[in-house]
Each structure stands twice: as C-alpha cells, then as structure tokens.
Enzyme design. Structure first.
Site, PDB file in Angstrom:
ATOM      1  N   ASP A  98      -9.069  -5.652   2.215  1.00 21.25           N
ATOM      2  CA  ASP A  98      -7.798  -6.252   1.784  1.00 21.25           C
ATOM      3  C   ASP A  98      -7.712  -7.718   2.183  1.00 21.25           C
ATOM      4  O   ASP A  98      -6.774  -8.410   1.802  1.00 21.25           O
ATOM      5  CB  ASP A  98      -6.602  -5.515   2.421  1.00 21.25           C
ATOM      6  N   ASP A 111       0.865  -1.183   0.000  1.00 12.33           N
ATOM      7  CA  ASP A 111       0.000   0.000   0.000  1.00 12.33           C
ATOM      8  C   ASP A 111       0.897   1.228   0.000  1.00 12.33           C
ATOM      9  O   ASP A 111       2.077   1.129   0.322  1.00 12.33           O
ATOM     10  CB  ASP A 111      -0.823   0.041   1.291  1.00 12.33           C
ATOM     11  N   ASP A 117      -4.426  -3.039   5.048  1.00 15.17           N
ATOM     12  CA  ASP A 117      -4.927  -2.593   6.347  1.00 15.17           C
ATOM     13  C   ASP A 117      -6.445  -2.662   6.445  1.00 15.17           C
ATOM     14  O   ASP A 117      -6.986  -2.840   7.509  1.00 15.17           O
ATOM     15  CB  ASP A 117      -4.438  -1.171   6.650  1.00 15.17           C
TER      16      ASP A 117
END
Length: 1176
Positions: free
Chosen positions: A759, A434, A755
């Site tokens: 996901d 990310d 997070d």
C-alpha cells in the site's frame, strides 16, 4: 563477533537545524527585515543642533521618552520572531522524538522465529546472530507482546542468510532491485536470502550469515548515510566480518563472487569519488550472475537524496493551508508596503512644501543633517505602518494551532507524523478505505457451513456430521494451514480467545474447536517436517494446498481457498453419507446460487475445503500446478464473517454529512464487499452507485496499450463506491486518478488507509496517508502521514474534525488580526498625515499589535472542535482563507472602530471635558485625551476577540466559551494588563491615569463591539457582491494540465516553467511529425485496404496508428490543438458493440449506468469521411 542485528538509526536533526528550517518562512523573513531596519534607524542620531534658520519641525521631533523607546519596536518584533521559531522548532523536535519513540517500541516488539537447541523460540529481531537457524514463512504474524504491532504480511527478513530447507519459497526483492517479479529460491539454484526482502510464498529455514550493518539493508542504510560519523568506523571493521560471512556463505552454497565484497570500493577505482558498488544476486539461468549497481555515482547520489527527502520530509508541494497562508502573507506584505510608501511620500512632500514653499526658506548646507533627521523620522513612521500591517501573530497562530491539535489527536488515536497532514485532513473530500480491520473488526469467525448436502445456518452440532467427514475437516484445516496460525486462550477471563497468525486460518481453526475437536493433536502427529509439498497461499492462486505421503506410498493433498476458485476444480463432492458423488457444472452453478451467493450476500467470505488422493504407482509432477490442482473432491464450504465494527456505520454517516465520499477498496469478492458496504452505509439502497471488480475497473479505464486514460477514469470514479478483488496497483491508480482529476467544481483532496507494504505507493500519493498502527507494516507507516493507533475508521473522522478545527482556528485568528491591522494602519496613516504624529505611540502600537496578537493566537487557536464542524462541506483546495462573510466582519468592525477613534481624536476633549492632546508642546507629559483613545482602542479589540470566535455568521458568539479555559484566561489577563499599563505605565507607555467614569465609558464603547457584531450579522452577505475574498489556494486555471507530471509533489514552480518550455518544444516537433504523417497517410489511404477503426488518445498514438474514430456530433480536425488534450473515445465506448448495455458484467454488478453517453458512430467504409478517418 559479527556485531548486533541492529542498524544505527539516522541521526535526528539537531535543534539548531530545525531552528534554521523554521526561519525559512516568508512571513518571518518580511518581519525580520522590518525589525532590523527599525532597530537600525532607532539608533541613528544625526549631528547638527537646533538651528533657528533650519525651520521648526512640522509637529516637532518625537519626545525623549519616545526616542529612547524607539529601539523597543524593532527588538519586540525580533523577539516575536524568536518565539515563533523556537516554538516551531520545539514542535518538530518533540514530534520527531515521539515518532522515534514509537519506532523503537515497534522495533523492540518485533520478534522472529529461530531454532536454538532444537527448540523453536521467538526472539527480538535485534538478538539474531550469525549462525542462527531462522524459520521464515509467508502470512506469519509475529507474536508480539503488544498485539497492537503485529504485521500481517509475509516475513520481512531481518538478516542475510542462506536457505537450508525450502518449501515453494518465493521472495519479493523489489525493495532492493526494484523488480516486482517474485524470485524463486531453492537450495540448488538461488539460495541467498537478503535482509529487507519479503517472503511472498512458501516457507523454509535459513542460516543467518550477516546481521546489522553488514547485511544488505545495513549496507544500503550506510550508503544512504543513515549511520554517519562513528558508524563509518564500524563499517570499515564490519566489512571484514561481512567478508567472513560471505565466505561462510560460499562454503554453504557454492556461491562464487568474483567481485569484491559488498560495500567495498572497486579495486583501481577512486574511492574518494564515492563510487561504491554493491552486488545483489540477479535471477539468471545458472543462478550465479551478479547485478552490479553503482549506488553512489553522481546521479545515484541525487536519486538517493531524493529518496531520503521523500521518506523523511513532508511532501514538497505545500499543504493546502500553507499555500494559502503564504499567498495571503505576501498580499498583506504588499499592501503594507504600499501604505507605508504613501505615508512616507506624503510626509516628505508636506515637509518640503511647508518648509521651502510656504515658509520660503533656502536650503542651507549646515541644515542638511537636520533635514536628514526629519526624513529619517518620516521613514520610521513608514516602517511603523509597515510593521503594524504585517500580521506577525500569524505564523505563531498556525504553529500553536497545529501543535495543540497534534497533541490532542494523540488522545484520539491519531499519531500525526507530518504536521500539515493534520489540516489537510480537514479539506479531505474523499476517503479510500480498506475493509478488513478498518471497517470490520478483523476477527474472523465461521458462522455458516455447507457439509454433506446440508446448509447449516449456524455452527452444526458435531454429532450431525459423520465421523469420517469430521476427520477430513479437522485434518484439512489443521494440516493445511500455517502452523504459526493458532488460537490462544483469552488474556482476560471473560475475553475472547486470541487469534494469532492469519485471521482466515484462525477462523477455520476456531471452527474445528467449535466442533469439539483438537487441531493441535493432529499437528503434533504430523509435524511440519513431514509435509511433503506445500503450495502456499498467494494473491494469484487464492488457495493453499498441502501434500502428505501416505504409508502405502500414495499421496493425499488437502486444499482450501476462495470457493469460486476451488469449486471450479472439484469433480466430486461428499454427500450426506460421506461418499463422493459426481459434481457436474450444473451442480456447481446450483450450489453457487443456493449456497455461496446467499452467504456472500450476508457479507460472508466463503472458503471451500477439498482433498485429492494420488495413487502410489507413479509420483505426479508436482511442478505442473494446474494438473495437481484439479479433480478435487469437495468436503465442505464454510462462510466466514468479519463483523463490521459497531461504530463504523455512524462514522461513515458523519463523513457523508460532512461532504466526504467514502470508498471501499478491498481484495474480497464483489458480493461480500457489496454486503459489507451496505452494512456500513457506503452503498445506500436506491442510489445509482458503482461496484466494480479490479479486472472490470482496469478494462474500463485503460486503452488498448494498457495505459490509464484520465478521461475514462473521470467517468467512473465519481460514482464508484466499492472496488472489489483489487490489487495495490488498482488502489494507487484510483487514488492518483482522483487527485489528478479536474472534473467537478473543485479538485479532490484524498485520504487513504493502508496496512500492507504494497500500500506504500498509494499512501504516498494520497494527500493524507493513514497507516494502521496494529496491522500495518513498517513500510506502510513510513509512507504515511498519520498512524491510526487503534486501526479504527472512527479515528479518521476525529482526524477530519481536528483538521477542520485547525483551519477554522486560523480563520478566526485572521479575522481578528486583520481587523486590528486595518484599523491600526489607517489610524497611523491618517494621524501621521494630518497631525504629523501618530495618535497611537510606537510602544502602544506594539502592545496592541504584538501582545494582543500573540495572546489572541493562543486564545483563538486552542478552541476545541465541536461536532458541528462535521455538518458543513469541505473547503477543498481553492476556497479562499478569508471568505466573504469574514471580509464583511473585518470591514464592518473596522468601520465601527475607526468612527469611534476619529471621533475621540478630534472631538474627545469636548465630550470628556479635558484638555486636547493634539498639538501638545514637546516633552509635555502624556495627556488623558490620548490615553482615552488608546484605552478605548484596546477595549474594542478585547470585545472583538469574542466576536472573532465565530466566522460563519453565527449569532451566539459566547457558545461553549467555558469549554476553552485558555480563551477566558487570555481575555481576562489582557484586561488586567491593560489596567496596569494605563494606571501605572506612565511615560514609557505615554499614558496617564483615568478616572472611574472614563474607564466605564471606554468599556462601554468596547461592549458596543458585541452589539455592532449582531448588527453586521443581520446584513446578508449575498448582497455584498463587491467584497473580495482573499487567500485563495492555487486554482485549476493556474495549473495547466501538462504541468501535472507523475510526481507533482517533487517539482517546484521554477522547474515547471522550464518544463513548460520543453513541453512546447516537443509538442512543436510532434506537430510537424504528425502533419508529415497525415500528408503521407492521405496519399496512401487512396490505395490501402480499409482497416477497423480503433480508439486513440494521444498525439504519440496517432503517429503509430494512422486510424481513429470520429464522433458524428462533433467533427474535428484531429491534428490541431485538440489532439493532445481530447482523448477521442473512452473505454466505455469500446469493446462489443459500443453501448454499455453490452457489458453485462457491469450491469450485473450495478444498477444500470447511462448508456446514452456511450453511442459511437462508425462511418460507412466507402464514405469519404472514412478515408479521412483512416488516414489520420
């Protein structure tokens, strides 16, 4: 009255269960069997005396000491197995305890906003009771005591309740229903809110109606058997309270339930069968329908079991290392078995030929027990050889190494949840990370602004902005943002102010504070109740708008959102005098070029603030969102920076040096993403890498039907470095595509960071999933293998280092262990065959084999990692555990040791001028000769242990040896123990004391190992082509592609075999169907009009669409074998003229992509080739 809002946790596995699981290991099972046989035989004493006629044993029956000590061998092996099992079980137990500790810490920290006595307060989730009024909203971060654990997503509802005031509220109930559509909640239609669901949009208040095990989550957990035993009683009691809370619900909302209360067995149904139904509101026209799902029917039970397994147990597909080790253990076991069988056969033949052939004795009945005794003795020697061959230190080395690493990784901010994830990380070849919070600091600040026709490169002075414009900015930010987003004073004196809530909103609030204005005063003036309508931010809208009712009856709406979206909806803009002027399309394009692109190129995220006034005469239709969100007036555009963490570029450089590709997957726009990726070093100037947006990525990898085609994906992922504006599904698709891909020399091992709740699938699919400890949601943590307690990318690099270290430690140990084993087996084997008695007695063998192995595993498995581990490429899935270099070392040292031992054995007595130990009479005391052989053997092992510290052919074997105190302790400890055994071991150890000069010779020969090691290093491995590697992973060729279904980790090989049969059967059917179609199509194509060719990729598609493209350079008959395996054309070749040059958006975002691969020839419509093509 209605119980606590607490779901009793699932019972942890007991220590005994963990012990039982640890016992399932293949190597341990082989050892247990060998030990039990050895024990059984040691207690077998056959009848029958020393009958003269029965012949004298060849080499005499073993002496008393040896026969009394025979049981030690088996017992010691069992003892080693017990140690391994207890260590493994204790590890798992402490790991589970650690994780539960973290979990409970997280649970204690989780707060929820409720209204009590008219005060808005935050209380721990567990303290919520039935009847509380709870505030719910999207994008709220709970204000934790430990900011480490605040989730940054929509609220996860902690209890069931009924909506009493709602603002554009939408809930994601996929965790309960599996439906990904968001469900709109309103007072009149569907007011039930269920625990475990997420607020995806809007805000509201609910009255709590069920908590703990009576809430929806609680009922499901109970059905899953999360709380067993005493919880059952609670459930029965709880059902009453659930029913009561349901009545309360019905009163509040006219919610009619014709079915029994959730969790009760249906009337008339046989509850014993475990058929429990639960009701969950389904979305229908009248909002009253119920969806009844049998949760515990037989099939249900199996699915639940699978679910449970998925969450708790590590993936079923063995980790890379486990797979290799199991194969190696089996290979060694087989080799040992063959050796021991040969030993037994040779001994038996020798005895039979010598007794009955050479000496010509008859077989006498009374001698039978004595002959049997000989055969048993031979069998024991055989088992000894087998036991020596099997590396029992191996499971221990793996366990110690992993346990040691996991403990140390905790200090490096990695909380490892699944042990095997630790070593899998060492094999990682790709990391999909990310951006926000991992690569960047997740501390947003406004650094540039465009207000009143002026582009300010830093925060403008408040006096530079007209008061009326300033007023619009302050109101637009303060009112049009979640009231839970706020900026608090710093905790430490010189620290930065704390940002609570949505980080982007905090940046804007910080901007207001920088302009010396007070947003809180505005909020106090306009409390949340006064907001007339709120369009909350979501991933589809990419904007947020709030409507206020003016005193004159009109309305004012403030909007903010991604600049490219809001500017499209603006028709006016405030000029430098604060007046609205017309804002045309060409003005907008110019603004994009002059303001927004330069900001984005500096890695800034651009947010546009706008407003719109509605006249008082008629109230607009608030539901037609497109109408409302148009005709806006732009107030300002701000550039928000989320600075890259200072240590990240260096960490990414390390990854690239280590052969790991880092890809950034983000929801941000492509310019910002590219700028951040360049700052981090993911994109390098002059490199031909791809940056794609989610939409473009999907267009390139999906066929017309919207299915992902692996072949298309394989063309894109090797060059892809940045995926911007991507959804969680895109992330999952990318990860799955890379893992399943067979392009390149080795299969990829992919790590993923995540997070959010969404996901979860990508984290689960990845070989190693990293969840964020600070910003991560519970769902993400549950799906992950390792939790990063500091959310920092550098911790991932540490994990790689530790993972590689585990792998190397085990290789070092194997190199040492196998040298000992090879030598010991050959010595025992030849000794038994030549002198009918092993030169190394069973107890001595045991000291060498067990103690040295166990200690060596401790010494070699605890080597600390060094930065140099990051200078080599990852091993990947199919690199063998024992490389050529290691094989060279093993065999090289074995040659040295065998030469020395056989020399000492057959010529030692002359060299040392002592009595020969060979053919010593029965029951004679231990000889110096055999003691020297034993002592030299141990000394050589000791010095070879130092050699084993290096496995890649390095010369300096002493490098950083002082950094590993355990290693030094073990080597010195073993040396001391050896002195004691030799000098004071006496008969049990078959040793007699040695003189000082004899000791010096033994040590000198041992040191020779180090010199010999240098000699071996000099021999180039490349010349030794005949050396085989061992301990391969499963190679590509061994997994036919059809065998890789969606969830490859759930399927074991037996199932795969079955599956393969089914696949062949279906394929046969498909072939026949296709061929019938082909024949029909041939007939019809003569008469039918010509159709436009499209791309088809699988046999099923051929059956529905009788047309497809033939490529000119490789003609093929599509209905033969190739059809299933060769998707014909790829997404790069379709849409718009065939060449990639046509895809301008792609070229704008990347340096050009080769277009030579993208030419397609479509034959002339009249040609015979075309009729074949359409027919197929």
């Amino acid at each position: 009255v209605f119980g606590q809002n607490f779901i009793p946790p699932k019972k942890a596995k007991t220590f005994l269960q963990l012990v039982w699981e640890a016992l399932q290991d293949v190597t341990l099972i082989i050892l247990e069997i060998a030990a039990i046989i050895s024990l059984g035989l040691s207690f077998y004493h056959p009848p029958g005396g020393d009958n003269e006629l029965c012949g004298q044993s060849a080499g005499g029956v073993e002496d008393e000491g040896e026969s009394q000590a025979g049981w030690i061998e088996g017992a010691a092996i069992l003892f080693s197995v017990i140690i391994v099992v207890l260590v493994t079980a204790f590890n798992d137990w402490s790991k589970e305890k650690q994780f539960r500790g973290l979990q409970s810490r997280i649970e204690q920290e989780q707060k929820f906003t409720v209204i009590r006595k008219g005060q808005v307060i935050q209380i721990p989730v567990a303290e919520i009771v039935v009847g509380d009024i709870a505030q719910i909203k999207y994008g709220e971060a709970e204000l934790c005591l430990i900011p480490v654990l605040a989730p940054l997503l929509g609220d996860l509802l902690p209890a069931d309740g009924i909506l009493i005031q709602g603002n554009d509220l939408k809930i994601d109930e996929s965790s309960l229903t599996g439906e990904s559509d968001q469900v709109k909640k309103s007072l009149d239609k569907d007011p039930m809110l269920l625990s475990g669901t997420h607020v995806m949009e809007g805000s509201g208040r609910m009255v709590v109606t069920a908590v703990g095990i009576n809430s929806q989550t609680g009922i499901i957990f109970t059905l899953l058997g999360a709380g067993e035993g005493d919880e059952e009683k609670k459930v029965k009691k709880g059902l009453g309270s659930a029913a009561r809370s349901e009545e309360l619900a019905e009163g509040a909302a006219g919610w009619h339930r014709s079915q029994p209360c959730a969790g009760e067995p249906f009337p008339g149904g046989d509850a014993k069968q475990g058929e429990v139904f639960w009701a969950s509101p389904a979305k229908t026209q009248d909002g009253v329908a119920l969806e009844i799902q049998p949760l515990k029917s037989q099939e249900g039970v199996e699915n639940e079991e699978k679910e449970k397994k998925k969450v708790k147990v590590p993936k079923k597909e063995k980790s890379v290392l486990q797979g290799k080790l199991t194969r190696l253990a089996v290979q060694i076991g087989k080799a040992g078995l063959i050796m021991s069988a040969i030993t037994v056969i040779i001994l038996v033949l020798y005895f039979v030929i010598d007794t009955f052939g050479v000496q010509g004795r008859p077989w006498l009945a009374e001698c039978t027990p004595i002959y049997i005794q000989y055969f048993v003795k031979f069998f024991i020697i055989g088992v000894t050889v087998l036991v020596v061959a099997v590396p029992e230190g191996l499971p221990l080395a793996v366990t110690i190494s992993l346990a040691y690493s996991v403990k140390k990784m905790m200090k490096d901010n990695n909380l490892v949840r699944h042990l095997d994830a630790c070593e899998t990380m060492g094999n990682a070849t790709a990391i999909c990370s990310d951006k926000t919070g991992t690569l960047t600091m997740n501390r947003m600040t406004v650094v540039q602004a465009y207000v009143g026709d002026t582009h300010y490169r830093q925060i403008p002075d408040p006096d530079a902005i007209l008061p009326k414009v300033l007023d619009l900015i302050v109101n637009g930010v303060a009112i049009n943002s979640a009231y839970t987003s706020k900026i608090l004073p710093p905790e430490k004196q010189a620290g930065l102010p704390r940002q609570v809530g949505n980080k982007t909103e905090c940046a804007l609030l910080g901007f207001v504070l920088d302009l010396k204005q007070d947003y809180q005063a505005v909020r106090n003036e306009v409390p949340e109740e006064k907001l007339y309508k709120v369009y909350t931010f979501n991933s589809v809208r990419k904007s947020m708008s709030t409507v206020l009712k003016n005193s004159n009856g009109g309305f004012r709406m403030y909007s903010k959102g991604a600049s490219e979206i809001i500017l499209r909806k603006c028709t006016r803009i405030l000029d430098k005098n604060g007046d609205a002027r017309v804002f045309k399309v060409k003005d907008r394009d110019e603004m994009v070029k002059k303001v927004i692109e330069p900001m984005a190129c500096h890695g800034l995220r651009t947010i546009c603030l706008a407003f719109r006034d509605f006249p008082a005469d008629a109230e607009p239709d608030w539901d037609s969102e497109n109408e409302i969100l148009s005709d806006l007036t732009c107030i300002a555009v701000v550039g928000i920076e989320d600075p890259v963490r200072p240590e990240v570029p260096d960490a990414i450089l390390k990854c690239q040096r280590a052969g790991i590709t880092v890809r950034m997957v983000t929801g941000d726009n492509i310019n910002t993403a590219r700028a951040i990726a360049t700052k981090c070093g993911i994109l390098l100037p002059g490199e031909d890498f791809l940056c794609l947006e989610g939409k473009e990525f999907n267009r390139l990898i999906r066929n017309e039907k919207g299915e992902v085609e692996q072949e298309q994906l394989d063309k894109i992922w090797p060059k892809l470095r940045v995926l911007a504006r991507s959804s969680p599904t895109d992330k999952h698709t990318l990860v799955k595509g890379i893992i399943d891909s067979t392009v390149g020399d080795q299969r990829q091992v992919v790590a993923v960071t995540g997070d959010g709740t969404n996901d979860g699938p990508a984290l689960k699919k990845a070989d190693v999933g990293f969840a964020m400890g600070i910003a991560g949601t519970d769902v993400a943590k549950e799906a992950s293998d390792i939790i990063l307690t500091d959310d920092n990318f550098t911790s991932i690099v540490k994990a790689v280092m530790w993972g590689r270290n585990v792998y190397d430690s085990i290789s070092k140990f194997l190199q040492f262990q196998l040298t000992v084993n090879v030598v010991a087996v050959i010595v025992a084997f030849t000794g038994a065959c030549i002198t009918q008695d092993s030169p190394l007695k069973a107890v001595q063998m045991l000291w060498v084999n067990l103690i040295m192995d166990t200690f060596a595993s401790l010494a070699l498995a605890t080597e600390p990692p060094s930065e140099s581990l990051l200078l080599r490429k990852p091993y990947g899935r199919n690199k063998p555990l024992i490389s050529r270099t290691m094989m060279k070392n093993i065999l090289g040292h074995a040659v040295y040791q065998l030469t020395i031992i056989f020399t000492l054995l057959f010529a030692g007595e002359k060299f040392f001028d002592i009595d020969s130990g060979r053919n010593a009479p029965l029951h004679s005391p231990p000889t110096e000769h055999y003691t020297i052989v034993f002592n030299t053997f141990v000394m050589m092992q000791l010095f070879n242990e130092i050699n084993a510290r290096k496995i890649h052919g390095e010369r300096n074997v002493f490098e950083a040896i002082y950094r590993n105190p355990i290693f030094c302790t073990v080597v010195l400890g073993t040396f001391a123990a050896q002195i004691i055994i030799v000098e004071f071991g006496g008969k049990p150890f078959s040793c007699s004391g040695l003189t000082l000069s004899q000791w010096f010779w033994c040590i000198f020969i041992g040191v020779g190992e180090l010199l010999w090691g240098q000699l071996i290093c000099t021999v180039p491995t490349s010349h030794l082509k005949f050396l085989k590697e061992a301990g391969h992973g499963i190679t590509k060729e061994e997994i036919p592609e059809e065998e890789l279904p969606e969830d490859v980790d759930e399927i074991d090989h037996a199932e795969m075999e079955l599956r393969r049969g089914q696949i062949l059967w279906f394929r046969g059917l498909n072939r026949i169907q296709t061929q019938i179609k082909v024949v029909n199509a041939f007939r019809s194509s003569l008469y039918e009009g010509l159709e436009k060719p499209e791309s088809r990729s699988s046999i099923h598609n051929f059956m529905t669409h009788p047309e497809f493209i033939l490529e000119e350079d490789e003609p093929r008959t599509p209905f033969l074998d190739g059809a299933e395996d060769d998707p014909e054309t790829d997404g790069l070749k379709k849409r718009g003229g065939g060449s990639l040059g046509g895809s301008t958006s792609l070229n704008r975002n990347n340096n050009a992509v080769d277009s030579d691969q993208a030419e397609v020839t479509v034959p002339e419509p009249e040609s015979p080739l075309h009729s074949l093509e359409t027919s197929v």
